[in-house]
Motif scaffolding. Structure first.
Motif, short mmCIF file in Angstrom:
data_model
loop_
_atom_site.label_atom_id
_atom_site.label_comp_id
_atom_site.label_asym_id
_atom_site.label_seq_id
_atom_site.Cartn_x
_atom_site.Cartn_y
_atom_site.Cartn_z
N ASP A 17 0.83 -1.21 0.00
CA ASP A 17 0.00 0.00 0.00
C ASP A 17 0.87 1.26 0.00
N LEU A 18 1.98 1.25 0.78
CA LEU A 18 2.88 2.41 0.81
C LEU A 18 3.66 2.53 -0.49
N LEU A 19 3.99 1.40 -1.10
CA LEU A 19 4.72 1.43 -2.38
C LEU A 19 3.84 2.05 -3.47
N GLU A 20 2.58 1.68 -3.48
CA GLU A 20 1.64 2.26 -4.45
C GLU A 20 1.48 3.77 -4.22
N LEU A 21 1.42 4.16 -2.94
CA LEU A 21 1.29 5.58 -2.60
C LEU A 21 2.55 6.34 -3.03
N ASN A 65 5.02 14.79 -6.89
CA ASN A 65 4.87 15.76 -5.79
C ASN A 65 6.11 15.79 -4.90
N LEU A 66 6.71 14.61 -4.69
CA LEU A 66 7.89 14.56 -3.84
C LEU A 66 9.15 15.03 -4.55
N GLU A 70 9.17 6.29 8.81
CA GLU A 70 9.46 7.63 8.29
C GLU A 70 8.79 7.86 6.93
N TRP A 71 8.89 6.84 6.06
CA TRP A 71 8.27 6.97 4.74
C TRP A 71 6.76 7.00 4.84
N ALA A 72 6.19 6.25 5.74
CA ALA A 72 4.74 6.24 5.92
C ALA A 72 4.25 7.63 6.34
N LYS A 73 4.98 8.25 7.26
CA LYS A 73 4.62 9.60 7.72
C LYS A 73 4.73 10.61 6.59
N LEU A 74 5.78 10.47 5.78
CA LEU A 74 6.02 11.40 4.68
C LEU A 74 4.97 11.24 3.57
N LEU A 75 4.68 10.02 3.21
CA LEU A 75 3.77 9.76 2.09
C LEU A 75 2.32 10.09 2.42
N LYS A 76 1.93 9.91 3.66
CA LYS A 76 0.53 10.13 4.05
C LYS A 76 0.25 11.59 4.43
N ALA A 77 1.29 12.39 4.54
CA ALA A 77 1.10 13.79 4.95
C ALA A 77 0.57 14.64 3.81
N GLY A 78 -0.14 15.72 4.19
CA GLY A 78 -0.58 16.70 3.21
C GLY A 78 0.58 17.59 2.82
N PRO A 79 0.39 18.50 1.85
CA PRO A 79 1.49 19.36 1.37
C PRO A 79 2.17 20.18 2.46
N LEU A 120 5.93 19.49 3.97
CA LEU A 120 6.97 20.53 3.95
C LEU A 120 7.56 20.71 5.34
N TYR A 121 6.68 20.75 6.35
CA TYR A 121 7.16 20.90 7.72
C TYR A 121 8.07 19.74 8.11
N HIS A 122 7.65 18.53 7.79
CA HIS A 122 8.41 17.35 8.15
C HIS A 122 9.80 17.36 7.51
N ILE A 123 9.86 17.69 6.23
CA ILE A 123 11.14 17.69 5.52
C ILE A 123 12.02 18.84 5.98
N ALA A 124 11.45 20.05 5.99
CA ALA A 124 12.24 21.24 6.33
C ALA A 124 12.74 21.21 7.77
N SER A 125 11.91 20.76 8.70
CA SER A 125 12.34 20.72 10.11
C SER A 125 13.44 19.69 10.33
N ASN A 126 13.38 18.56 9.62
CA ASN A 126 14.43 17.54 9.75
C ASN A 126 15.75 18.03 9.16
#
Length: 292
Positions: A173-177, A184-185, A216-225, A229-235
């Protein structure tokens, strides 16, 4: 430095504070051997010279007018107390404070005094305000804001090509997402493909480091825009910022402050919500000392 003045009438000491401290402490030690009586007058009326001083000299002091002079008498005494005629109080002289220690780092730029207290804390003093800075949290917030501005203006973040592709095994399911969100990514710096049920990562956002965990990938893929952005930029900001244990020079600390000053209203908290910059102005000080 003897080249300060063209006629060599002035010099500049390499460590002026050390010289000043040595002189003042030496004078203090000698003056403590005496009991000193001081009288002051700040009126226009002329003041008389004490008889004890007249006995020592017949000439008035060379500097200052007669209505502004201090009359001082010295008596050899084992008592080290200073008696002030003006206040009528006895004061016990204390050693001069240490003006600077080898470990203390401070500097002045214009009307701003910066002191590195102890990592990670910096204090900035300017007229009517004291500003306390956590060097890691503050720098982290600056980087975070820069990344957000980069996305807003350029539409993408810089990408870093991996020397060897990184394979991440994800549930179907995550691979399909991941396949759906590929474009977008890409604007955030991700570039990847897939093979044998695995995500094959070729590029990551610059400064992010390895992102290889399923969670980590699950959190990234399921997040809205915005959340993404917050997740990537803050890390990225957290990993790229000055560390709390880093020892900064005064120049580096001032450079950090100059960048913070441009965005002072936006850097109170780090991306994770912790205090980064605390401002204590005159009104707050009044309240703290119950003088409001």
């Amino acid at each position: 430095d003897v080249n300060v003045h063209p006629r060599k009438l002035e010099v500049r000491f390499y460590k002026p504070i050390m010289v000043r401290t040595f002189i003042t402490k030496t004078l203090e030690e000698e003056l403590r051997k005496f009991s000193v009586s001081v009288s002051q007058s700040y009126t226009r009326k002329s003041t008389s010279i004490p008889s004890s001083l007249k006995e020592r000299t017949s000439k008035p002091p060379s500097r200052g007018s007669s209505d502004q002079r201090k009359q001082v008498s010295f008596k050899k005494s084992s008592d080290t107390k200073l008696t002030s005629v003006v206040s009528q109080r006895e004061l016990v002289p204390q050693p001069l404070p240490q003006i600077a220690s080898p470990g203390l780092r401070w500097g002045i730029q214009g009307d701003e005094l910066l002191v590195i207290l102890r990592e990670p804390f910096i204090a900035l003093l300017r007229e009517g305000e004291v500003i306390l800075i956590d060097q890691h949290a503050a720098h982290e917030k600056l980087i975070y804001l820069e990344l957000k501005e980069m996305i807003d203006k350029l539409g993408s973040l810089p990408s870093q090509r991996l020397f060897l592709p990184l394979e991440v095994e994800l549930p179907s399911d995550l691979l399909e997402l991941a396949i759906e969100e590929k474009e977008n990514l890409k604007r955030f710096g991700f570039e990847y493909g897939y093979s044998d049920g695995k995500l094959v990562i070729k590029s990551l956002p610059k400064g992010l480091g390895n992102l290889s965990g399923e969670e980590e990938w699950a959190k990234l893929l399921k997040a809205g825009p915005e959340e993404r952005l917050y997740h990537i930029a803050s890390n990225i900001a957290c990993k790229s910022a000055i560390k709390g244990s880093d020892s900064l020079t005064i120049e580096e600390a001032f450079n950090l402050w100059f960048k913070l000053k441009e965005k002072l209203e936006d850097v109170a908290l780090c991306p994770h919500g912790r205090p980064a910059v605390i401002r204590v102005d005159y009104d707050i000080l009044l309240k703290m000392f119950e003088r409001a």
